[in-house]
Scaffold this motif. Structure first.
Motif, PDB file in Angstrom:
ATOM      1  N   MET A   1       0.667  -0.963  -0.280  1.00 49.36           N
ATOM      2  CA  MET A   1      -0.252  -0.037   0.512  1.00 49.36           C
ATOM      3  C   MET A   1       0.833   1.670   0.213  1.00 49.36           C
ATOM      4  O   MET A   1       1.991   1.091   0.610  1.00 49.36           O
ATOM      5  N   PRO A   2       0.642   2.308  -0.929  1.00 54.79           N
ATOM      6  CA  PRO A   2       1.656   3.352  -0.702  1.00 54.79           C
ATOM      7  C   PRO A   2       1.991   3.945   0.503  1.00 54.79           C
ATOM      8  O   PRO A   2       0.585   4.062   1.072  1.00 54.79           O
ATOM      9  N   ASN A   3       2.526   5.050   0.250  1.00 58.75           N
ATOM     10  CA  ASN A   3       2.451   5.480   2.137  1.00 58.75           C
ATOM     11  C   ASN A   3       2.078   6.653   1.674  1.00 58.75           C
ATOM     12  O   ASN A   3       2.017   7.645   1.053  1.00 58.75           O
ATOM     13  N   LEU A   4       0.904   7.003   2.679  1.00 54.93           N
ATOM     14  CA  LEU A   4      -0.278   8.730   2.389  1.00 54.93           C
ATOM     15  C   LEU A   4       0.259   9.496   3.132  1.00 54.93           C
ATOM     16  O   LEU A   4      -0.945   9.464   4.402  1.00 54.93           O
ATOM     17  N   ASP A   5       1.124   9.630   4.126  1.00 53.95           N
ATOM     18  CA  ASP A   5       1.823  10.850   4.861  1.00 53.95           C
ATOM     19  C   ASP A   5       1.357  11.864   4.527  1.00 53.95           C
ATOM     20  O   ASP A   5       2.705  12.828   4.709  1.00 53.95           O
ATOM     21  N   LEU A   6       0.553  12.246   3.692  1.00 51.29           N
ATOM     22  CA  LEU A   6       0.520  13.727   3.452  1.00 51.29           C
ATOM     23  C   LEU A   6      -0.543  14.675   4.803  1.00 51.29           C
ATOM     24  O   LEU A   6      -1.543  14.016   4.837  1.00 51.29           O
ATOM     25  N   ASP A   7       0.013  15.911   5.568  1.00 49.44           N
ATOM     26  CA  ASP A   7      -1.567  16.651   6.073  1.00 49.44           C
ATOM     27  C   ASP A   7      -2.294  17.394   5.097  1.00 49.44           C
ATOM     28  O   ASP A   7      -1.951  16.906   4.051  1.00 49.44           O
ATOM     29  N   PRO A   8      -2.728  17.870   5.384  1.00 49.21           N
ATOM     30  CA  PRO A   8      -4.217  18.789   5.262  1.00 49.21           C
ATOM     31  C   PRO A   8      -3.629  19.462   3.837  1.00 49.21           C
ATOM     32  O   PRO A   8      -3.978  20.186   2.843  1.00 49.21           O
ATOM     33  N   ILE A   9      -2.045  20.289   4.651  1.00 48.23           N
ATOM     34  CA  ILE A   9      -1.714  21.448   3.553  1.00 48.23           C
ATOM     35  C   ILE A   9      -1.185  20.647   3.289  1.00 48.23           C
ATOM     36  O   ILE A   9      -1.210  21.412   1.585  1.00 48.23           O
ATOM     37  N   ASP A  10      -0.198  19.183   2.619  1.00 46.60           N
ATOM     38  CA  ASP A  10       0.504  19.134   1.169  1.00 46.60           C
ATOM     39  C   ASP A  10      -0.833  18.336   0.882  1.00 46.60           C
ATOM     40  O   ASP A  10      -0.717  19.067  -0.870  1.00 46.60           O
ATOM     41  N   CYS A  11      -1.994  18.012   1.048  1.00 41.82           N
ATOM     42  CA  CYS A  11      -2.983  17.707   0.141  1.00 41.82           C
ATOM     43  C   CYS A  11      -3.828  18.683  -0.753  1.00 41.82           C
ATOM     44  O   CYS A  11      -3.927  18.538  -2.043  1.00 41.82           O
ATOM     45  N   ARG A  12      -3.331  19.952   0.359  1.00 41.49           N
ATOM     46  CA  ARG A  12      -4.350  21.110  -0.628  1.00 41.49           C
ATOM     47  C   ARG A  12      -3.009  21.350  -1.631  1.00 41.49           C
ATOM     48  O   ARG A  12      -3.292  22.406  -2.393  1.00 41.49           O
ATOM     49  N   ILE A  13      -2.102  21.292  -0.956  1.00 42.38           N
ATOM     50  CA  ILE A  13      -0.574  21.541  -2.308  1.00 42.38           C
ATOM     51  C   ILE A  13      -0.825  20.856  -3.343  1.00 42.38           C
ATOM     52  O   ILE A  13      -0.976  22.003  -4.656  1.00 42.38           O
ATOM     53  N   VAL A  14      -1.047  19.811  -3.769  1.00 40.40           N
ATOM     54  CA  VAL A  14      -1.508  18.752  -4.799  1.00 40.40           C
ATOM     55  C   VAL A  14      -2.265  19.287  -5.479  1.00 40.40           C
ATOM     56  O   VAL A  14      -2.592  18.760  -6.391  1.00 40.40           O
ATOM     57  N   ALA A  15      -3.598  19.399  -4.717  1.00 42.70           N
ATOM     58  CA  ALA A  15      -4.225  19.948  -5.292  1.00 42.70           C
ATOM     59  C   ALA A  15      -4.438  20.662  -6.507  1.00 42.70           C
ATOM     60  O   ALA A  15      -4.877  20.888  -7.475  1.00 42.70           O
ATOM     61  N   GLU A  16      -3.817  21.689  -5.329  1.00 47.65           N
ATOM     62  CA  GLU A  16      -3.964  22.869  -6.321  1.00 47.65           C
ATOM     63  C   GLU A  16      -2.924  23.121  -7.656  1.00 47.65           C
ATOM     64  O   GLU A  16      -3.311  23.862  -8.413  1.00 47.65           O
ATOM     65  N   LEU A  17      -1.903  21.931  -7.626  1.00 46.26           N
ATOM     66  CA  LEU A  17      -1.046  22.059  -8.341  1.00 46.26           C
ATOM     67  C   LEU A  17      -1.630  21.084  -9.634  1.00 46.26           C
ATOM     68  O   LEU A  17      -0.758  21.241  -9.902  1.00 46.26           O
ATOM     69  N   GLN A  18      -2.234  20.740  -9.222  1.00 44.32           N
ATOM     70  CA  GLN A  18      -3.226  19.449 -10.454  1.00 44.32           C
ATOM     71  C   GLN A  18      -4.054  20.863 -10.814  1.00 44.32           C
ATOM     72  O   GLN A  18      -3.980  20.300 -12.386  1.00 44.32           O
ATOM     73  N   ALA A  19      -5.082  21.362 -10.417  1.00 43.47           N
ATOM     74  CA  ALA A  19      -5.245  22.662 -11.051  1.00 43.47           C
ATOM     75  C   ALA A  19      -4.485  22.873 -12.067  1.00 43.47           C
ATOM     76  O   ALA A  19      -5.230  23.956 -12.945  1.00 43.47           O
TER      77      ALA A  19
END
Length: 173
Positions: A1-19
């Motif tokens: 299983m992949p390591n998903l140790d991203l906190d909420p700010i990391d999640c917002r960063i990847v979401a914004e960069l995808q957009a």
């Protein structure tokens, strides 16, 4: 299983960069509620740890003359590892192939190719793919209309994982 140790700010960063992968660090920091320096450190860590694979421009296939998309189910003749690896190496090197998946089911591989037109598809099929000795059968599905392609990855599962980690608060009575 992949390591998903991203906190909420990391999640917002990847979401914004995808957009919008062209956001400046200052714009990104503002959108996620950080100052620029810590934001840049996080982005560099996300890149280094392999969460962010790269950045590229998304091109309109029809505008650049590649409006003919075909999805191919490919069956191989025999399943020796050596021959399958040779097939994979050959297909990955073909610029018309924009996606290649090893699958289970009727086909062994599922390919997505883009070419200018039907004649381009015929040249690819006869001159490249069927020229590979391991290819036994090809089933073609021509895209009539593309409704969605190259969409950002869904990230809702991060929110679910984050909420499971938060401590439960006591109910007020």
């Amino acid at each position: 299983m992949p390591n998903l140790d991203l906190d909420p700010i990391d999640c917002r960063i990847v979401a914004e960069l995808q957009a919008d992968g062209r956001l400046s660090n200052v714009e990104l920091a503002d959108k996620v509620g950080l100052s620029p320096s810590p934001c840049l450190r996080r982005v560099k860590r996300l890149e280094r740890d392999g969460y962010i694979e790269g950045y590229r421009a998304a091109l309109r296939r029809d505008r650049i003359g590649l409006g003919f998309s075909v999805f191919l189910g490919v069956k191989l003749d025999g399943h020796t590892n050596e021959r399958a690896l040779a097939f994979e190496k050959a297909v990955v090197a073909m610029p018309e192939v924009i996606a290649c998946h090893l699958v289970s089911g009727e086909a062994d591989y599922f390919l997505e190719i883009v070419v200018p037109d039907l004649a381009g598809y015929q040249r690819f099929l006869v001159g490249k793919l069927l020229d590979l000795p391991i290819v036994r059968e090809v089933r073609s599905n021509i895209a009539i209309q593309t409704l969605k392609a190259g969409a950002p990855l869904p990230l809702e599962h991060f929110e679910t994982r984050q909420s499971k980690r938060l401590p439960k608060t006591a109910k007020k009575t």
